[in-house]
Design an enzyme around this catalytic site. Structure first.
Site, PDB file in Angstrom:
ATOM      1  N   HIS A 117       0.815  -1.216   0.000  1.00 21.16           N
ATOM      2  CA  HIS A 117       0.000   0.000   0.000  1.00 21.16           C
ATOM      3  C   HIS A 117       0.851   1.271   0.000  1.00 21.16           C
ATOM      4  CE1 HIS A 117       0.439  -0.223   4.502  1.00 21.16           C
ATOM      5  NE2 HIS A 117       0.475   1.091   4.377  1.00 21.16           N
ATOM      6  N   ASP A 123       0.176  -7.639   1.425  1.00 21.81           N
ATOM      7  CA  ASP A 123       0.628  -6.248   1.570  1.00 21.81           C
ATOM      8  C   ASP A 123       2.154  -6.158   1.598  1.00 21.81           C
ATOM      9  OD1 ASP A 123       0.251  -3.551   1.622  1.00 21.81           O
ATOM     10  OD2 ASP A 123      -0.123  -3.422   3.769  1.00 21.81           O
ATOM     11  N   SER A 164       4.733   2.421   7.933  1.00 17.69           N
ATOM     12  CA  SER A 164       4.383   1.285   7.088  1.00 17.69           C
ATOM     13  C   SER A 164       5.565   0.866   6.217  1.00 17.69           C
ATOM     14  CB  SER A 164       3.191   1.642   6.193  1.00 17.69           C
ATOM     15  OG  SER A 164       2.026   1.816   6.953  1.00 17.69           O
TER      16      SER A 164
END
Length: 507
Positions: free
Chosen positions: A148, A179, A253
């Site tokens: 993402h 992911d 992230s």
């Protein structure tokens, strides 16, 4: 004379002792023996205390000393050496994407008092920046991050902690289901690669360090412990997260979760927005399984068995006559799929796949996905209380190509910038839905009417213009009937919301 004097002394001592006893001064002394109060008189005689006097047994519960416990191991005096060493291989990632949407009015009068749409808002293309983290896994420039972080972006720039100039990066491969993404930079210098550890050996309570780029603040180090393992948070079929209380925020992230040995044991991926001490990381062992395919072909090919499964509750366990709630209950068998050809039936409980026990139902999709296509496997199941074994040949799971949401379609969800799919039993379980009615949003195109309306991935569309929709075919039919826009009823978490959705103007 002397005898008379000694006798008088004895009399005096006797009288004194009698007075002391009478006053209670020499009554008892009290001490504790274990959990029991013991009274001792002046002559050393012990007796158990009675009643509610000060010498009575305490009202609280006391614990006997533990004689065989290991001494606790505290935190290291400092994480500075570990942080300094590992930060060399952690990168900040800055991305940019182009979106087309309505620009915010420049004056409040236009916003409050309105006017023709073409005067109030202008359709413009604009660059939207985003931040994330990553870490080097090979000295020749391969970097791991989250899917993402780099999905559908126009540019990727990577910055190291040493202050060297930013470097352009390219996407090698992406896997939305886990992911995980693999990117690469070209550089003449040899990079410091972070070693990958073994996430299966991680235990709740172990110390961990997270390094990343929260809120664009640059290289930031936080420390905490592993709070739990094997967390399912409703992100997909392959949920298997490490939970940690090390502070993780937007921008972290893709960064590494590191143990005290200096090994990456997880990839920081998600947070619970309602708590600042609950973060989730993809186990590094899962990354090890997909990275070779991403490096070789840019995508992941997964195995497919052709069944829909569900968790075995205590009630279902009783109904099916099972000894426990282990295994995966088959609720549907796809026609002509590998399971159907192997003779698997609805109501079977799969307890072993290819030699691996299935203790929890959501272990089965991961095991099947990791199995090479066309491989023959043995499946142990329970049918009507009897244990049996069958053979199946794993097929390829057909998945859409990763990339931007389709916009060429002039009708249906794509015309609004939506990608959707039917709610399966598995999705219903993950989202906490009572049934499989409705359509789940799997992607929202940047700058689309769906994004402008505030629709999110994971929303479940229940109604269109007050008509219930049970599947994507009904949703398409209702959306195609709308001329300019429509009214959706969606379920988001525990809430239901009405959302007006406008069709994009024709170009």
């Amino acid at each position: 004379m002397k005898v008379r004097g000694f006798g008088a002394l004895l009399v005096l001592v006797g009288v004194t002792l009698a007075m002391l006893f009478a006053s209670g001064a020499l009554d008892v002394r009290v001490f504790w023996r274990g959990n029991q109060a013991v009274a001792v008189d002046w002559f050393g005689q012990a007796e158990e205390s009675q009643g509610g006097q000060p010498a009575s047994k305490p009202f609280w519960k006391t614990q006997e000393p533990v004689t065989e416990s290991a001494p606790p191991v505290g935190a290291p005096p400092s994480f500075a050496d570990l942080s300094e060493r590992m930060s060399r291989g952690v990168v900040n990632i800055q991305t940019s994407k182009t979106v087309t949407g309505q620009e915010i009015p420049r004056v409040f009068e236009e916003f409050f008092f309105g006017g023709p749409p073409d005067q109030r808002f202008e359709q413009r293309e604009r660059k939207v920046p985003s931040l994330g983290s990553g870490f080097v896994i090979s000295s020749d420039g391969y970097i791991v991050t989250n899917n993402h972080v780099v999905e559908d972006v126009d540019s990727i720039k990577v910055a190291f902690a040493d202050g060297s100039p930013e470097v352009d990066a390219t996407i090698v491969g992406r896997d939305p289901k886990t992911d995980i993404a693999l990117i690469r930079i070209k550089t003449d210098r040899e990079l410091f690669a972070l070693p990958l550890g073994d996430s299966e050996k991680v235990r709740p309570g172990d110390w961990v360090v997270a390094i990343g780029n929260p809120f664009g603040l640059g290289h930031t180090v936080t420390a905490g412990i592993v709070s739990a393992k094997h967390r399912v948070i409703g992100q997909g079929s392959y949920d298997d997260f490490i939970q940690t209380d090390a502070a993780i925020n937007p921008g972290n992230s893709g960064g590494p979760l590191i143990n005290l040995a200096g090994e990456v044991i997880g990839i920081n991926t998600a947070i619970n927005p309602r708590a600042n001490t609950i973060g989730f990381a993809v186990p590094v062992n899962m990354a090890k399984e997909v990275l070779p395919q991403l490096q070789a072909s840019g995508r992941v090919t997964r195995g497919w068995l052709g069944v829909v499964i569900q968790r075995i509750s205590p009630e279902l366990s009783k109904e099916f006559g099972l000894a426990d709630d282990k295994g995966a209950l088959v609720s549907k068998v796809m026609p002509d799929g590998p399971a159907a050809k192997a003779g698997i039936e609805r109501g079977d409980v799969i307890i072993e796949f290819n030699g691996q026990p299935i203790a929890d139902w959501n272990e089965l999709p991961r095991q099947v996905a990791l199995t090479p296509v066309d491989q023959k496997v043995s499946i142990v199941l329970v049918r009507k209380g009897k244990r049996m074994s069958v053979k199946a040949v794993v097929a390829k799971l057909d998945e859409p190509e990763t990339g931007e949401v389709a916009k060429a379609d002039t009708g249906g969800p794509a015309a609004f910038g939506l990608r959707v799919q039917d709610v399966t039993q598995e999705i219903a379980e993950q989202l906490g839905l009572e049934d499989t009615n409705g359509v789940v949003v799997t992607a929202v195109a940047p700058g689309s009417p769906a994004e402008d309306a505030g629709l999110h991935r994971g929303d479940v569309i229940l109604e269109v213009d007050r008509y219930a929709v049970k599947n994507s075919a009904q949703l398409r039919e209702k959306l195609e009937e709308s001329d300019e826009g429509t009214l959706l009823l969606i379920k988001r978490g525990d809430a239901t919301l009405f959302i007006p959705l406008k069709r994009a103007p024709e170009q």
